[in-house]
Motif scaffolding. Structure first.
Motif, mmCIF file in Angstrom:
data_model
loop_
_atom_site.group_PDB
_atom_site.id
_atom_site.type_symbol
_atom_site.label_atom_id
_atom_site.label_comp_id
_atom_site.label_asym_id
_atom_site.label_seq_id
_atom_site.Cartn_x
_atom_site.Cartn_y
_atom_site.Cartn_z
ATOM 1 N N PRO A 1 17.572 -4.438 40.722
ATOM 2 C CA PRO A 1 17.961 -3.161 39.914
ATOM 3 C C PRO A 1 18.424 -3.406 38.652
ATOM 4 N N LEU A 2 18.998 -4.795 38.227
ATOM 5 C CA LEU A 2 19.363 -4.807 37.055
ATOM 6 C C LEU A 2 18.154 -5.118 36.217
ATOM 7 N N GLY B 1 27.461 9.041 42.352
ATOM 8 C CA GLY B 1 27.193 8.574 43.816
ATOM 9 C C GLY B 1 27.018 7.227 43.932
ATOM 10 N N VAL B 2 25.956 6.480 42.940
ATOM 11 C CA VAL B 2 25.811 5.040 42.616
ATOM 12 C C VAL B 2 27.215 4.456 42.491
ATOM 13 N N ALA B 3 27.829 5.111 41.410
ATOM 14 C CA ALA B 3 29.051 4.308 41.256
ATOM 15 C C ALA B 3 30.237 4.245 42.394
ATOM 16 N N ILE B 4 30.381 5.300 43.011
ATOM 17 C CA ILE B 4 31.066 5.093 44.290
ATOM 18 C C ILE B 4 30.726 4.181 45.334
ATOM 19 N N VAL B 5 29.346 4.260 45.533
ATOM 20 C CA VAL B 5 28.867 3.443 46.714
ATOM 21 C C VAL B 5 29.157 1.950 46.051
ATOM 22 N N LEU C 1 22.241 -1.454 47.339
ATOM 23 C CA LEU C 1 22.260 -0.474 48.458
ATOM 24 C C LEU C 1 22.509 0.848 47.768
ATOM 25 N N ALA C 2 23.184 0.822 46.455
ATOM 26 C CA ALA C 2 23.487 1.909 45.836
ATOM 27 C C ALA C 2 22.022 2.756 45.409
ATOM 28 N N VAL C 3 21.083 1.797 44.587
ATOM 29 C CA VAL C 3 19.838 2.239 44.094
ATOM 30 C C VAL C 3 19.106 2.840 45.513
ATOM 31 N N ALA D 1 19.620 6.423 38.843
ATOM 32 C CA ALA D 1 20.285 5.577 39.539
ATOM 33 C C ALA D 1 20.533 4.021 38.755
ATOM 34 N N LEU D 2 19.591 3.847 38.114
ATOM 35 C CA LEU D 2 19.561 2.607 37.311
ATOM 36 C C LEU D 2 20.695 2.673 36.359
#
Length: 557
Positions: free
Chosen positions: A45-46, A191-195, A211-213, A359-360
């Motif tokens: 993802p990075l 949501g991504v930040a929370i996950v 997992l977040a992505v 998400a990214l």
């Protein structure tokens, strides 16, 4: 083979791979394999996010992570360094892409890579040790702020304005957001930040960003959200080719290439230096690194990335930290990370193309907030006023202007404060003559120079000594002078000449052996009334001064 040829091959052999790079592989291949797989999953993802954020595209970010990651793993100077696209490089690259277009990036990568190689060959790898800690941390804080602001267009579902100042572009992107797109993209970012935060806290062994992505992508697909996605990705690695070289383009890209090379060198060396001090799960240190080989390896990595259509690469501290903490011991781990990403390109490019850009953006926002710890910031701000000022100044200039300018001004400010403090430690003290006093001692002045006499302190010391009154002989003690430069030696010449013009005889005592050549060449000894006015012992200098006073008294009679 001639002696010169043998010495030349020996000089370059330190930049080449050797069997010693894999000495512990038989014992550590399992942990290296696991660490490489882990880093590859974290890097996916990075790499996509940095490619998108730079304006080059997700595919270029992925290609860079694969090609540069593999080349740097084999050729670099650190056994655990993981290389690829980074946030700092994105900050420098994005404005260049906005002005010159994405087609120039491969050529820019080649140019910068060659420059970094030359820095390594010239032996400048150890120069990073001279960058002060507040400058490094201020630079990092500024980069983190820029990375966060660069994600605002992705977080709000807007196109963004390339080439604008990052802060202004973020404000304009936020003001131009429209519902319901902005509500959907912001929900995904949150949501991504929370996950990521929950997984990092509760399940540290799992790849939080991946997992977040994945969850964000599944949610976007199930709900059929109409939001921007990554888009088509290549299902294979492109064939290598030399970018088209246009002389006019080379001229316009020269300065950006220098800036990128400078940044790549600094970031890679800082990352390798930090990694060398880290410990793995077994508590063992990750091992030493070769700064010069690290530069040549990173330079070759950027050259290789450019040949495959990628972007400049550097050592990535976040991925390197994951690598070390996952148990990496040799270069095999970083190489496996590149192979894992290559497998994703061939087997899962279609799935990756559906990942929402928001998400990214969320992944990079969380990454940016973790780049500088609160403890580090608090420690610098509580240290000294000058260090705190350098830290804040470097961070502000990084965000407001330019990364390279920020480092230059940060270094200049740090040097200025250091010289100011150094100068304050330099002093001149007038001493009393030890032992029984004799008639005429009141006409003898003994001065002791302490600390350093350099260009930052010479003028003040000169003024203090030159203000003496009712003195016939001045003894200047130099044995406590720890540092003397050409400006300080020249100031001594001016002091001696000024006193001699007033009829005051000057005696020098205790010139240090390491200063003798300098004071001789600058003319300090020559400015004395007599070459015998240079003494090793204070007692001999005092006795000679008294003889001058007695002679002057006799002349008056």
């Amino acid at each position: 083979m001639s002696k010169d040829l043998r010495s030349g091959s020996g000089m370059f052999s330190r930049f080449l791979p050797s069997r010693a790079d894999y000495t512990n592989l038989r014992r550590s291949w399992r942990s290296d394999l696991l660490a490489g797989i882990t880093v590859g999953i974290v890097a996916l993802p990075l790499a996509l996010a940095f490619g998108v954020s730079s304006g080059v595209g997700a595919a270029a970010g992925l290609v860079t992570a694969i090609v540069a990651g593999l080349v740097a793993a084999v050729m670099g100077g650190s056994p655990v360094q993981v290389s690829g696209p980074t946030g700092a490089m994105v900050v420098v690259l994005a404005p260049v892409v906005a002005v010159h277009g994405t087609g120039t990036v491969p050529l820019l990568s080649l140019m910068a890579g060659v420059m970094v190689c030359l820095l390594g060959i010239s032996g400048l790898g150890r120069a990073v040790a001279f960058i002060p800690w507040p400058v490094v941390e201020g630079f990092t804080l500024g980069i983190a702020a820029i990375i966060f602001l660069q994600q605002v267009p992705l977080a709000t579902g807007t196109a963004g304005i390339p080439g604008h100042n990052t802060l202004l572009a973020a404000i304009e992107a936020a003001s131009g957001a429209v519902a319901p797109t902005v509500l959907l993209t912001l929900a995904l970012v949150v949501g991504v930040a929370i996950v990521m935060l929950l997984v990092q806290k509760l399940f540290r062994a799992l790849p939080a960003s991946l997992l977040a992505v994945l969850l964000a992508t599944v949610a976007a697909e199930l709900l059929q959200l109409d939001i921007p996605r990554i888009g088509p990705l290549p299902d294979s690695l492109p064939s290598p080719s030399v970018p088209v070289i246009d002389p006019s383009t080379l001229g316009s890209l020269a300065m950006p290439a220098v800036a990128i090379a400078f940044l790549a060198a600094i970031e890679s060396l800082l990352s390798a230096r930090v990694a060398a001090g880290m410990t793995g799960p077994d508590g063992a240190p990750s091992g030493a690194y070769s700064p010069d080989r690290e530069l040549t390896g990173q330079g070759l990595a950027s050259v290789a990335a450019g040949l495959f259509g990628g972007m400049p690469a550097t050592g990535a501290i976040a991925r390197t930290a994951v690598n070390v903490r996952s148990g990496a011991k040799t270069r095999m781990a970083a190489a496996v990370h590149a192979v894992v990403l290559l497998g994703i390109v061939y087997l899962a490019s279609g799935m990756v193309s559906r990942v929402p850009l928001a998400a990214l953006g969320g992944v990079l926002m969380v990454t940016a907030t973790r780049m500088v710890s609160r403890r580090t910031v608090a420690a610098i701000l509580r240290s000294t006023r000058s260090d705190a000022a350098v830290f804040v100044l470097t961070a502000i200039i990084t965000v407001a202007f330019d990364l390279i300018v920020a480092i230059q001004i940060g270094l200049a400010a740090a040097a200025l404060f250091t010289l100011r403090k150094f100068a304050s430690l330099s002093s001149v003290q007038r001493e009393e003559i030890s032992g029984p006093r004799t008639e005429g001692d009141e006409h003898i002045a003994v001065f002791r120079l302490d600390g350093a006499m350099f260009f930052g302190a010479a003028e003040r010391i000169l003024q203090e000594i030159s203000q003496v009154k009712d003195v016939q002989v001045a003894i200047i003690r130099l044995s406590q002078l720890r540092m003397l430069d050409a400006t300080g030696a020249h100031a001594l010449v001016e002091v001696i000449c000024a006193l001699e013009l007033r009829g005051i005889t000057v005696l020098l005592k205790g010139v240090r052996p390491d200063h003798l050549t300098l004071v001789t060449n600058v003319g300090v000894i020559r400015s004395l009334r007599h070459h015998k006015h240079l003494f090793v012992e204070l007692a001999a200098a005092v006795e000679h001064a008294r003889s001058h006073v007695r002679r002057n008294a006799a002349y008056r009679l």
